[in-house]
Motif scaffolding. Sequence first.
Motif, PDB file in Angstrom:
ATOM      1  N   HIS A 151       0.792  -1.232   0.000  1.00 43.47           N
ATOM      2  CA  HIS A 151       0.000   0.000   0.000  1.00 43.47           C
ATOM      3  C   HIS A 151       0.822   1.278   0.000  1.00 43.47           C
ATOM      4  N   ASP A 152       2.080   1.226   0.385  1.00 43.25           N
ATOM      5  CA  ASP A 152       2.885   2.449   0.462  1.00 43.25           C
ATOM      6  C   ASP A 152       4.258   2.208  -0.140  1.00 43.25           C
ATOM      7  N   THR A 153       4.907   3.271  -0.591  1.00 45.31           N
ATOM      8  CA  THR A 153       6.196   3.137  -1.270  1.00 45.31           C
ATOM      9  C   THR A 153       7.301   2.668  -0.324  1.00 45.31           C
ATOM     10  N   GLY A 154       7.091   2.798   0.960  1.00 39.95           N
ATOM     11  CA  GLY A 154       8.077   2.305   1.915  1.00 39.95           C
ATOM     12  C   GLY A 154       7.974   0.807   2.158  1.00 39.95           C
ATOM     13  N   GLY A 155       6.916   0.175   1.691  1.00 46.54           N
ATOM     14  CA  GLY A 155       6.729  -1.260   1.893  1.00 46.54           C
ATOM     15  C   GLY A 155       6.354  -1.623   3.312  1.00 46.54           C
ATOM     16  N   GLY A 156       5.872  -0.639   4.075  1.00 51.76           N
ATOM     17  CA  GLY A 156       5.546  -0.883   5.484  1.00 51.76           C
ATOM     18  C   GLY A 156       4.187  -1.528   5.696  1.00 51.76           C
ATOM     19  N   LYS A 157       3.251  -1.297   4.775  1.00 50.58           N
ATOM     20  CA  LYS A 157       1.908  -1.859   4.920  1.00 50.58           C
ATOM     21  C   LYS A 157       1.544  -2.662   3.679  1.00 50.58           C
ATOM     22  N   ALA A 158       1.063  -3.870   3.896  1.00 52.24           N
ATOM     23  CA  ALA A 158       0.695  -4.730   2.774  1.00 52.24           C
ATOM     24  C   ALA A 158      -0.411  -5.683   3.200  1.00 52.24           C
ATOM     25  N   THR A 159      -1.163  -6.147   2.215  1.00 50.43           N
ATOM     26  CA  THR A 159      -2.252  -7.099   2.445  1.00 50.43           C
ATOM     27  C   THR A 159      -2.098  -8.268   1.494  1.00 50.43           C
ATOM     28  N   LEU A 160      -2.337  -9.465   1.982  1.00 45.96           N
ATOM     29  CA  LEU A 160      -2.328 -10.634   1.114  1.00 45.96           C
ATOM     30  C   LEU A 160      -3.718 -11.263   1.085  1.00 45.96           C
TER      31      LEU A 160
ATOM     32  N   GLY B 227      12.040  -7.899  -2.817  1.00 43.08           N
ATOM     33  CA  GLY B 227      10.907  -8.534  -2.152  1.00 43.08           C
ATOM     34  C   GLY B 227      10.552  -9.837  -2.842  1.00 43.08           C
ATOM     35  N   VAL B 228       9.791 -10.672  -2.139  1.00 41.73           N
ATOM     36  CA  VAL B 228       9.403 -11.950  -2.729  1.00 41.73           C
ATOM     37  C   VAL B 228       8.035 -12.372  -2.198  1.00 41.73           C
ATOM     38  N   LEU B 229       7.226 -12.912  -3.092  1.00 40.46           N
ATOM     39  CA  LEU B 229       5.962 -13.551  -2.744  1.00 40.46           C
ATOM     40  C   LEU B 229       6.124 -15.023  -3.091  1.00 40.46           C
ATOM     41  N   SER B 230       5.889 -15.904  -2.124  1.00 44.48           N
ATOM     42  CA  SER B 230       6.126 -17.323  -2.372  1.00 44.48           C
ATOM     43  C   SER B 230       4.928 -18.160  -1.936  1.00 44.48           C
ATOM     44  N   HIS B 231       4.909 -19.398  -2.417  1.00 42.01           N
ATOM     45  CA  HIS B 231       3.877 -20.351  -2.014  1.00 42.01           C
ATOM     46  C   HIS B 231       4.449 -21.755  -2.078  1.00 42.01           C
TER      47      HIS B 231
ATOM     48  N   ALA C 252       7.087 -14.106   7.102  1.00 44.67           N
ATOM     49  CA  ALA C 252       7.531 -12.828   6.554  1.00 44.67           C
ATOM     50  C   ALA C 252       8.666 -12.285   7.403  1.00 44.67           C
ATOM     51  N   ILE C 253       9.414 -11.332   6.817  1.00 42.82           N
ATOM     52  CA  ILE C 253      10.477 -10.659   7.565  1.00 42.82           C
ATOM     53  C   ILE C 253       9.874  -9.798   8.663  1.00 42.82           C
ATOM     54  N   GLY C 254       8.809  -9.083   8.340  1.00 37.83           N
ATOM     55  CA  GLY C 254       8.139  -8.245   9.340  1.00 37.83           C
ATOM     56  C   GLY C 254       7.102  -9.043  10.115  1.00 37.83           C
ATOM     57  N   SER C 255       6.055  -8.352  10.558  1.00 33.35           N
ATOM     58  CA  SER C 255       5.014  -9.014  11.345  1.00 33.35           C
ATOM     59  C   SER C 255       3.771  -9.261  10.486  1.00 33.35           C
TER      60      SER C 255
ATOM     61  N   GLU D 296      -2.580  -9.231   7.043  1.00 29.21           N
ATOM     62  CA  GLU D 296      -1.858  -7.985   6.838  1.00 29.21           C
ATOM     63  C   GLU D 296      -0.400  -8.117   7.259  1.00 29.21           C
ATOM     64  N   TYR D 297       0.472  -7.475   6.485  1.00 28.75           N
ATOM     65  CA  TYR D 297       1.899  -7.410   6.801  1.00 28.75           C
ATOM     66  C   TYR D 297       2.247  -6.026   7.343  1.00 28.75           C
ATOM     67  N   LYS D 298       3.227  -5.983   8.211  1.00 30.91           N
ATOM     68  CA  LYS D 298       3.791  -4.712   8.658  1.00 30.91           C
ATOM     69  C   LYS D 298       5.306  -4.784   8.563  1.00 30.91           C
ATOM     70  N   ASP D 299       5.888  -3.797   7.864  1.00 31.90           N
ATOM     71  CA  ASP D 299       7.347  -3.689   7.698  1.00 31.90           C
ATOM     72  C   ASP D 299       7.960  -4.954   7.110  1.00 31.90           C
ATOM     73  N   ALA D 300       7.255  -5.584   6.170  1.00 30.36           N
ATOM     74  CA  ALA D 300       7.745  -6.831   5.575  1.00 30.36           C
ATOM     75  C   ALA D 300       8.423  -6.622   4.222  1.00 30.36           C
TER      76      ALA D 300
END
Length: 240
Positions: free
Chosen positions: A67-76, A156-160, A99-102, A146-150
């Motif tokens: 959601h932000d250019t810093g990569g701090g907020k994300a949703t999967l 970055g990587v999205l895996s399954h 994830a790296i973050g929470s 939701e991810y925080k600071d990930a």
Amino acid sequence: MFDKPNQLIFYINAAIIVFGALVALLTDYVVLGLVFAISALLLVYDQIRQNKSTFTIADLRKILTIHDTGGGKATLTQTQMTTACHVDNSEYWFKNIRAIGSISNFKVNNGNPAEQKIENGNYQVCMKLPSESKATDCSDFTLTYEYKDAFTQTEGVLSHVIDNDTRQLHLIVELPEGRPISSAKFFCKHDGIEEALLPPVVTGQTKIEANIKNPKFAAEYCLQWSWSEESMIKKLTRLL
């Protein structure tokens, strides 16, 4: 254990194997008997292979939205068309979530999970299945979290990880405007070996997509990208 339709198919194929073996051993039609027996044996093998996993997934789509250019907020959001292989299955576990973050705010079909746990840094989320009479019907499952600071780094990587028989896998990353992608690749890891796959499709420097049919069981599929460092102006704007 097979469900009733699969049991019937298994018994029919087993009978054909016996019939083919008897024809080959007791008559002059040896080749014909062997053809019957081997064909039925291959069908039984394929049936057992398909039922090794507890569930069959016709289509799985995993969408990561940053959601932000810093990569701090994300949703999967993970959606999948899932069928239980056995009528006595009462629950489904989403596994290998890390994830790296929470990670927080897990939802399954817009509701709270039946159970949630973490082992060795991997989250696992449980959902209860419908009643036994509908357990083997194809169902749409949706998992969100939701991810925080990930995704704060330049890579970055999205895996399954494929832990059930899956026919089609889609991995999609949606990035915010203002921090363009410099490169992207799609690969899988299996038995300690990394295998490069066809390059993902990049659209407008903000969307990356990769698809694969019949992914390997127990393999981890990774959609990896690199993007430029966030500008100082954007960092300051985001922090103010």
